[in-house]
Structures are given as C-alpha cells and as structure tokens.
Design an enzyme around this catalytic site. Structure first.
Site, mmCIF file in Angstrom:
data_model
loop_
_atom_site.group_PDB
_atom_site.id
_atom_site.type_symbol
_atom_site.label_atom_id
_atom_site.label_comp_id
_atom_site.label_asym_id
_atom_site.label_seq_id
_atom_site.Cartn_x
_atom_site.Cartn_y
_atom_site.Cartn_z
ATOM 1 N N CYS B 78 0.585 4.353 -2.307
ATOM 2 C CA CYS B 78 -0.254 5.501 -2.270
ATOM 3 C C CYS B 78 0.441 6.835 -2.916
ATOM 4 C CB CYS B 78 -0.179 5.888 -0.559
ATOM 5 S SG CYS B 78 -1.364 7.387 -0.445
ATOM 6 N N HIS B 164 -1.547 1.217 2.210
ATOM 7 C CA HIS B 164 -0.243 1.219 2.752
ATOM 8 C C HIS B 164 0.303 -0.206 3.364
ATOM 9 C CE1 HIS B 164 0.282 5.653 2.377
ATOM 10 N NE2 HIS B 164 -0.908 5.624 2.817
ATOM 11 N N GLU B 166 3.087 -0.824 4.225
ATOM 12 C CA GLU B 166 4.234 -0.691 5.072
ATOM 13 C C GLU B 166 3.591 -0.347 6.361
ATOM 14 O OE1 GLU B 166 3.232 1.366 2.716
ATOM 15 O OE2 GLU B 166 3.516 3.451 3.113
#
EC number: 4.3.3.6
Lengths: 295, 188
Positions: B78, B164, B166
């Site tokens: 991002c 994302h 994560e």
C-alpha cells in the site's frame, strides 16, 4: 465479489494510522499545514475544543461545506465529529464520504442513554473511553478505533494519562483473571462476555487505541506513546500554539520516535509558547466533557 | 535470515508478526543504523506522505534508495508501493502510481485476487489503496483486480502490493517475497 464496509476494512483503516498524529483543523489553510507537517489524518471541525469550551452553548456537527472543502484540499484522510447518539449527523457525514467519524464528547450529546449503533455503517467510527468498560461497550456498538477522552480543550495531559493507564491496568487484570471468573469481570465492567474473553486470550484490545485530550507538546506525545498509545490526536494543541507549523512537525517526530529523547529535545528547542491551557483538576464537574457518554 | 520492517508509521506490528510466523528474525527499522546486515526490508501500509517526511527527517531517503538500487530485496504494501514507485521517494519500481486510486475509505474493499506464483486466491484487503496505472518493461505484473487494475508487481528485488497482506491471516505473500526475492538475492 467486492465487499465494502467489513469489520476488517474499518478496523484496518485505523491500523494504518498507527504511530501517527491526527490533527484538529478548522479550515483549508490549517489542513494544508497539518498535511505538510506529516499528519496521518485531519479532524475537520469549525471550532477546536478550547474554543468550544470558551464559547459555551450547544456544539454540533460542523458545516458539511467546510468539511468538503478540506476533503478536496488534502490527500490524507479526513475525519469529522458527530454528537453522541446523533444518527442523522452520522448519516450526513457518511453521505459526503468522510473517512472516519468521531462520535465525540467534545460536542454536546444528542442522546444521554444510547450511542450510535456503529455496526450499521459503512464508514468507520472512533469513540472516546476513560476505562475498559467504556472501551468495550463502544467496541460492542461497532467502534473500529478508540481514543482516550482526556479532558478536551484544556491542554492538560493528566486526564489522558489517567484514562490510558486505567484501560491498560484493567487489561492486565483480565489477562491475570482465571477464565472461570471472566463472567464476573464482564458483569462488573457492564460489557459483553465475549469481548472480555477476547482480551483474556489476546492480552490487548481488538482495535487500536490513540491518546487524545490534552496533548500539547512533543513531550506529551512521547509520554502517551510510552504509556502504550498507538498514536496521538492533537486538538487545540497545534493551532492554539505560537507556531503551529513547527509544533505540528515536532509532535509528528516525537510520536514516530517516542524513545529517542535526544531527537525530541532537538525538535522541542525554540518552539515558542504552547497553548496556554487550563488545569483540568480546577474545572467544575459540570464543565467537564469526559464524563459525557459513559454508559 | 533477518528482515527489517520500516517502523516509522503504519501497520508495523502486523508485518512483524507475519514475518515471525514465517520463521525469520525481524528488525524494526527506525534509523540508518538499523539497516545494517538486513537480508530484506518490508515497507508497511500507513500514510505515504507521513512516512516519506519521516524518512527524510531520519536521513534515510537517499540511503534506502541506494540500497534498493544495489539490490536489497524490498516488499512494499500500500503506502510501501507508493513510496517504492514515486520518483521523488524510493524510485525502486518503474511505474506510474495512482494514490487513493479506488476512492476514499468508504470505497475500501476486500476482493479475492489471483497472484502469479500462488496456488490459491489471495484475500486482498484494499484500504484507500493505490494502483499502478502503467508499469515499465522490466516489471512483471503479479496480479490485477477484476476491473483490471494492476495491484501486485515485481521488478527484480522489489515486490509491491496495493493491498494489505499483513491484515489477512494468509502469510503466502510474505513467503513468496522470502523465497523469490530474498533467497534469490542471497544465492547471487
């Protein structure tokens, strides 16, 4: 195929703000100063909390035209405040596309029993909390981000410190509690059992928790980060200081490097006067904003 | 193996956790000295304008740019994609980036994405996400959204995603970065 407004999307937005500073701004010029200083978002409102406090009267959602001007002027996210429980103000802000709504005790509450059912919205919400009971009630209602309440508009950090310490102390307490006694904790805090169980297992809140209410200097920001805040809101502290652009930059640096005290010393030099402030402990009970919306 | 996570602002602990789950040592990177002896670096999601200013303030912008040019493996998610693509930031991937390309937060979305090198659809989480409008000839496109926007790519040692990984529970993008970028670099 494409899902919008999910819990992960709403909480994720707040996770992207971690380690950053969200600044209150009252016009386009201030919003640009905040963005140039490295703010991760701005909170658009007509009057900063200290002016709301000074003016008295009823404080409401800001003019949507003013919020839209700021949204058009900066590329970082724009937040705006609604009165506690005011579902119409919240739907209005959602309709103009603000990135985050703060259901805030800084404005005069519209409902003294219920908060907004925030699970029903596509837009994420942040809410204030003074303790874990308030924090978990707001999460149960759908808040995607929390912040301490502090005592808004005072420039005095003592209440924000108290609220951050309290939440973290209560989290540690839940972690240490035997699982068969969690029901008692939930009853005592007046919160859903499943959230207490989640804290017991994870050892932390399921959403990020920023410091807010009284942060006025780089050292205040570093203090809150060291107490476990995920980031910092600065309300009156920047644009009520002598040199807003310098204060803003210095607070951004201190929030990103909260244990690099030589660096914080460096950015704290010759900043000029911070906002004057009010000793929060000298306020009359009815002048305090933090107790609003505690249920 | 030790991989750094740029820890100036953003979703740092999420990447830290995911890399730890992949079994590598993690170093949080807050300054130039933290960049020594790293086998790779992750630049997390966050606010790209903020991270860029903090990189400059920490005197890391040009150091990092040189290390990436010299072949240090980097994964940018991002805001990390934005910084790795912008000429005036890290300039590690040849392309044109559209910041907030899908709109504001209200337009943020989840979509399953087909990624080259993965055998299953990846749960893409797009938050005020950018996309790559165009990419240069040396860039391999790794994934697109269903409306054909480039949201994952690789150019030699630089891997980027507009979403994302994560925030998901799927560590396969991180594993892909470790096996394809970091290990290849170690062998050379």
């Amino acid at each position: 195929m494409r899902e919008t407004g999910s819990q992960r999307i709403k909480r994720g937005m707040a996770q992207m703000q971690k380690g950053g500073v969200i600044m209150d701004v009252a016009n386009v010029e201030q919003a640009r100063i905040a963005e140039a200083a490295g703010a991760v978002a701005v909170m658009a409102l007509e009057r900063v909390p200290s002016d709301i406090r000074a003016a008295g009267g009823v404080a409401r959602m800001s003019d949507p035209a003013m919020i839209e001007e700021i949204m058009a002027a900066v590329s970082i996210p724009v937040m705006a405040k609604v009165r506690i429980g005011h579902i119409a103000e919240a739907r209005i802000l959602e309709s103009i596309g603000v990135d985050y709504i703060d259901e805030s005790e800084v404005l005069t509450p519209a409902d003294d029993v219920y908060h907004i059912d925030k699970n029903e919205y596509q837009v994420p919400f942040v809410c204030g909390c003074r303790n874990l009971g308030e924090a978990l009630r707001r999460i149960a209602e759908g808040a995607s981000m929390l912040r301490t309440k502090g005592e808004p508009g005072t420039g005095d950090i003592v209440e924000a410190v108290r609220h951050m310490q309290k939440v973290n102390q209560q989290i540690r307490q839940i972690v240490a509690t035997k699982s068969e006694h969690l029901m008692d904790m939930a009853r005592e805090l007046q919160v859903p059992l499943n959230l207490v169980q989640e804290i017991h297992e994870q050892g932390k809140l399921p959403v990020v928790n920023f410091a807010a209410g009284g942060v006025s200097t780089p050292a205040d920001a570093a203090l809150m980060m060291n107490l476990g805040a995920d980031g910092v809101f600065v309300g009156s502290g920047i644009f009520k200081s002598e040199n807003p652009a310098k204060f803003a930059k210095a607070i951004v640096t201190a929030t990103a490097h909260p244990t690099d005290y030589r660096l914080i010393a460096e950015v704290s030099k010759n900043l000029g006067k911070p906002m004057k402030g009010i000793d929060a402990l000298s306020l009359d009970q009815h002048d305090k904003m933090a107790p609003r919306g505690q249920h | 193996m030790k991989i750094g996570v740029l820890a100036l602002q953003g979703a740092v602990s999420e990447h830290e956790q995911m890399l730890a789950d992949c079994g590598v040592d993690v170093q949080l990177v807050k300054g130039v000295t933290d960049l020594i002896d790293l086998d790779g670096l992750v630049i997390p999601g966050g606010e790209s304008t903020t991270i860029k200013k903090l990189l400059a303030k920490a005197s890391m912008l040009s150091v990092l740019k040189d290390k990436i040019l010299a072949g240090m493996p980097v994964l940018g998610t991002c805001a990390g994609l934005v910084l790795l693509t912008q000429d005036d930031a890290l300039n590690g991937l040849d392309g044109q980036v559209q910041r907030n390309g899908f709109g504001r937060q209200i337009d943020s979305f989840e979509e399953n994405i087909t990624i080259t090198g993965l055998d299953h659809p990846f749960p893409g989480i797009f938050i005020r996400a950018p996309y790559l409008e165009t990419v240069g000839p040396e860039v391999e496109i790794l994934g697109k959204t269903f409306d054909n926007r480039i949201i994952a790519a690789r150019q030699k040692n630089v891997m980027v995603t507009a979403f994302h990984p994560e925030l998901s529970e799927d560590s396969s993008i991180h594993e892909l970065f470790i096996t394809q970028c970091v290990n290849e670099n170690k062998m050379n």
